[in-house]
Design an enzyme around this catalytic site. Sequence first.
Site, PDB file in Angstrom:
ATOM      1  N   ASP A  17       0.853  -1.134  -0.060  1.00 55.16           N
ATOM      2  CA  ASP A  17       0.001   0.060  -0.089  1.00 55.16           C
ATOM      3  C   ASP A  17       0.792   1.447   0.097  1.00 55.16           C
ATOM      4  O   ASP A  17       2.125   0.827   0.447  1.00 55.16           O
ATOM      5  CB  ASP A  17      -0.733   0.119   1.322  1.00 55.16           C
ATOM      6  CG  ASP A  17      -1.846   1.040   1.233  1.00 55.16           C
ATOM      7  OD1 ASP A  17      -2.286   1.616   0.221  1.00 55.16           O
ATOM      8  OD2 ASP A  17      -2.024   1.595   2.389  1.00 55.16           O
ATOM      9  N   ASP A  19      -0.039   5.183   1.142  1.00 54.11           N
ATOM     10  CA  ASP A  19      -0.285   5.984   2.090  1.00 54.11           C
ATOM     11  C   ASP A  19      -0.425   5.181   3.405  1.00 54.11           C
ATOM     12  O   ASP A  19      -1.218   4.505   3.548  1.00 54.11           O
ATOM     13  CB  ASP A  19      -1.526   6.931   1.915  1.00 54.11           C
ATOM     14  CG  ASP A  19      -1.266   7.709   0.703  1.00 54.11           C
ATOM     15  OD1 ASP A  19      -0.142   7.964   0.090  1.00 54.11           O
ATOM     16  OD2 ASP A  19      -2.403   7.851  -0.162  1.00 54.11           O
TER      17      ASP A  19
END
Length: 180
Positions: A17, A19
């Site tokens: 991922d 953020d």
Amino acid sequence: MSDIDDPAQSRPMALLDRDGVLNRDTGYPFRPEQIVWIDGALDALARLREAGYRVVVVTNQSGIGRGFYTERDVTSLHEWMADVVRSRGGWISSFYYCPFSPEATIEAYRQDDHPDRKPNPGMLLKALSDFPTNLGRSLMIGDRDSDMAAAVAAGVRGFKFPGGNLDHFVRSALAQFQEG
């Protein structure tokens, strides 16, 4: 180009991922000056490359559908991030992002349950099919339950990053992965 950079070579994949894992989640960052790297993130990416992993980023980007920034803004940011990572010995083979969400204010991006929006596995499945991948050694690192659900649905082992130093976390995850 080394064989780890060769898209034709079969490798285990590390799906990350963005953020909250690579950079601090500061609220819809889309410009380089808004990126604050997570402690140890650049070292973790170099570690994954050294361990033979192909790294791809899979990120929900609802800010596009909300009109905060454009798809071009995201691709420009990702190009910049890839350059920074390369300069520190890491490598990101590809970025996958999903601009769709039920809350989108731009109608073209408003969808209740888009297959690419995590927790759905669409982005992960695309990444896994775009490159020859050793699925049995592949993993997902995310900071949310939706990342872990996407990992399960895609058939890869998920590791939930609680914050802190990403390199320490990756070192531990790789060790656990090899043990179990």
